[in-house]
Design an enzyme around this catalytic site. Sequence first.
Site, mmCIF file in Angstrom:
data_model
loop_
_atom_site.group_PDB
_atom_site.id
_atom_site.type_symbol
_atom_site.label_atom_id
_atom_site.label_comp_id
_atom_site.label_asym_id
_atom_site.label_seq_id
_atom_site.Cartn_x
_atom_site.Cartn_y
_atom_site.Cartn_z
ATOM 1 N N HIS A 368 51.829 35.116 40.730
ATOM 2 C CA HIS A 368 51.052 33.881 40.699
ATOM 3 C C HIS A 368 51.614 32.840 41.656
ATOM 4 C CE1 HIS A 368 50.711 35.237 36.231
ATOM 5 N NE2 HIS A 368 50.037 36.013 37.030
ATOM 6 N N ARG A 475 38.780 33.289 43.387
ATOM 7 C CA ARG A 475 39.471 33.915 42.258
ATOM 8 C C ARG A 475 39.326 33.028 41.023
ATOM 9 N NH1 ARG A 475 43.391 34.297 46.665
ATOM 10 N NH2 ARG A 475 43.719 36.468 47.284
ATOM 11 N N ARG A 511 34.424 35.901 42.196
ATOM 12 C CA ARG A 511 34.879 37.111 41.517
ATOM 13 C C ARG A 511 35.091 36.790 40.050
ATOM 14 N NH1 ARG A 511 40.481 39.702 43.286
ATOM 15 N NH2 ARG A 511 41.287 37.937 42.075
ATOM 16 N N ASN A 633 44.457 45.139 48.735
ATOM 17 C CA ASN A 633 45.740 45.091 48.009
ATOM 18 C C ASN A 633 45.791 46.169 46.939
ATOM 19 O OD1 ASN A 633 45.928 42.836 49.567
ATOM 20 N ND2 ASN A 633 46.213 41.389 47.914
ATOM 21 N N ASP A 634 44.787 46.174 46.045
ATOM 22 C CA ASP A 634 44.772 47.167 44.971
ATOM 23 C C ASP A 634 44.387 48.547 45.483
ATOM 24 O OD1 ASP A 634 45.723 46.066 42.600
ATOM 25 O OD2 ASP A 634 43.862 45.001 42.218
ATOM 26 N N CYS A 681 38.491 41.589 51.766
ATOM 27 C CA CYS A 681 39.042 40.322 51.280
ATOM 28 C C CYS A 681 40.497 40.438 50.836
ATOM 29 C CB CYS A 681 38.199 39.766 50.131
ATOM 30 S SG CYS A 681 38.147 40.836 48.694
#
Length: 754
Positions: A368, A475, A511, A633-634, A681
């Site tokens: 975070h 986000r 999202r 990223n994921d 993204c």
Amino acid sequence: MPVPGVAIGGQRSLLRQIREALAGGGPAQARLDMVVRIIALSMVAEVCSIYLRRASGEMELFATEGLDPGAVHVTRMKPGEGLVGEIMRLGRPLNLADAPEHPAFSYRPETGEDPYHAFLGVPLLRGGRVIGVLVVQNRTARVYTEDEVEDLQIIAMVLAEMVASGELIAVEEMKGVEIAPRRPDRLKGSKFADGLAYGVAVLHEPPVAPSQLLSDDVAAEEARLKTAIAALQAQIDEMLEGQHGLVDASYEVLDTYRMFAHDRGWNRSLEDAVRNGLTAEAAVERVRSEHRARLGQARDPYLRERLHDLEDLNDRLLRHLAGDGHVARELPENAILIARNLGPADLLEYDRTKLRGLLLEEGSPASHAAIVARALDIPCVGRLPGLRDRVSEGDSVVVDAESGEAYLRPRPDVVKAIQARIDVRRQRQAAFAKLRDTPAFTRDGVKITLLMNAGLDVDLESMAEAGAEGIGLFRTEFQFMVAEEMPKLDAQTALYARVMDAAGDKPVTFRTLDLGGDKVLPYLEAEREDNPALGWRAIRMGLDRPALLRLQLRALISAARGRPLRIMFPLVASCDEFRAARALVDTEIAWALRRGRPEPSRLDVGAMIEAPSVIWHLDALLPMTDFVSVGTNDLMQYLFAADRGNPRVADRYDMLSPPALRALEAIQRACAETGTPVSVCGELAGRPLEAFALVALGYERLSMSPAGIGPVKQMVLSCDREAARRGVSALLKSGAGSVRNEIETLARKLYLAV
């Protein structure tokens, strides 16, 4: 025969004897000798010795009662050597019935300690850092009682403050004793948020040096402590009870936090310290130091997180004792924030106009704090082992988030070099600013749309400044992460409306909640999972808790007020998941229409491609979607089975590798064949060289942090996409683990600005 410890009243008397001995004046060594004599007499010990840490890391015998006086300032223990080194390493007491039998025992003939068997040593802790060791010894083999250990720890805490204040040792000796690190230091970590900064260290958990260590009225201090603890417990109980249910949550994380506040052991440690003659503030600092020394070395991330909870409890309790719980902290103009780890709300509490950089002992690029740091354009380096114990408040600090390094108390030549690099970055930023209003066309005329990722109100200020053509990823979970309770419908609606208002006629893709994994809310049920990245998160959580997802969809539809609305679901791993999520959107649209509320003028519902499973089912998924976005990223962590939050494997696989590029090519080709709009993204899109590869693969919509838009636009303007396509296509069949060097060579051949 047991050796008696110091009774409570006697211990307070002992501390006063020490204070009176110091007040009597005389040479520093004579005062120090008197202190060990008083302690030995009171503890009924035949030996009492004080070792202090030198700048070299060695522990030097500074005073003794019972050992050979000729060993003072002669006997030195190397870091980790002997029982003293063991205490220094562990940061906690060592209680032995027969010291010579311990494997760490180091015999020093000059001390004359042959006859002594019983050994009790405790660390002199300051801010969780060992600055010395206090030892008592007896001839008889025996184990000291818990009360005796407690007594010696209290004495050691007072001595640590006296050493630090210069009361105990001579001025000339102070120069060689390392109360706090003084030498230049360089730490290697990981880059979390790009940039460079030079400034002054500000500790997120500043050490509290109580103005008074010894209490004059034990009963009054006990009452102050009990009142403050009760206020703290009530505050946390109120936080927990204030959570209202959209879900049947047990709020395990916050409940664990409350458990610590009510923990008898923690409360008893504080009470015992006060009864033994310390002020309430000094008691909190003593217990804090013990926790830091004991849990700070834990490898288990769960235990280290519990230390973070305990640290926060100590800070809250100190604020209650001071009657001051909510005053914002003043920062110097060039502050570099130092912390073990941070939550997103922690960072937002600081004045970002004065915050130049951030250094973290722990964390990950996906944490975070790192995400918020990138959003605020604050250079951040993390995973810096031992950081907190190697820097002091006010130290000069360099944050080199280009190479992932930190320089503590840097030499003048290092400062000069870093300032020159900062000037070069400013010049580059000025050049990027001139391109702000220039459309991003390649040299062969292909329009590349550059969007920005966002998640906070503060991000909206960057849209025009960066020249973003819209928000490719908002986000929504950030609003939930920085709140102390579940945001209500009105609060969610207000945020989404502000985002749309700020964007004007530019597109915004919202999202839905991407929670779970490393993003845990304190007010939402959270079970420990063996593999949280593969567990209950993102769309899975939304479908299992439809009330939570429907409330968010209702807020988005309400915020649109008849304007176009783009909604995107994260981590869709099957067509069934997208179909179920899309049905909830239709349900909420129908709900709004039944109440006479406007529906969006245009509704686009998309999916994030992050799970490799959908790559082989795009022929079924794409016709169901209005658009898709690739979350690199994921996708890459699942593609390579490498946890991006684990430093051992996060950087083991290169995104610029044939498997990754071929997966991205397959997604782009499928989208082109079906006419489905597609964007990227993830972090990949914001780095010029990686963005060059994406453009070569055919991607024309890239979303990134605001700071990435300028460098990527400069690259696009210098790029011939057709030539790039031919060059990158030839590399896809390579058998190498990475083709990064080849892509860099291609970029140079094409005179690309990367």
